[in-house]
Design an enzyme around this catalytic site. Sequence first.
Site: not given
Ligand code: IMP
Ligand code: MG
Length: 188
Positions: A106, A110
Amino acid sequence: MHRGCGEKLHADVQEIMLGEDQIARKVKELGERISGDYRGKEILMVGILKGAVIFLADLVRHVTVPVALDFMAVSSYGKASESSGVVQILKDLDQNIEGRHVIVVEDIVDTGLTLKYMLDNLATRKPASLKTCTLLDKPSRRKTDVVPDYNGFVIPDEFVVGYGLDYGEKYRNLRHIAVIKPEVYVKE
Ligand code: IMP
Ligand code: MG
């Protein structure tokens, strides 16, 4: 953070967080670690579309054990820059993962909600082992207990683009990881 030497800046870029060479060195190191850890085994690397494509392409060329590739596309409902935890599978794997050594690749973890969903889902398919490899980790925003097994860089809570990561489908082609100017967001 640094400006990067000799790297041409896109007009929307405010600052380079990770330069091309720094990323390349880290990706090589990750590939070598994985190759050592999986010596004598075969791996299936699962890239999460689309953000992980560039990272996976570079990473896999530093893997020296037999490796197969597959992809999943997921979308999390919610705003473009924030995931809601409700994840929909848009494209599933082509291959059966039962009994195989799977590494989910991945771009960034985040909140961790996307990766947590993927791991729970893939675990039900009975892989021999299931690990995660992310290029970037933003631990300050974590909403789950997901910790990547392999990670390139821990970064502060800033929205970044480049090297596969997008904002509104743009900037995936930047060779570095960068922070974009605040005015780029308000334009939309
Ligand atoms: P999570 O589910 O919040 O961990 O987010 C994961 C997804 O959010 C990643 O695969 C990215 O597509 C998007 N994402 C989270 N932070 C960023 C960032 O700083 N830049 C670009 N995409 C992000
Ligand atoms: Mg993504």
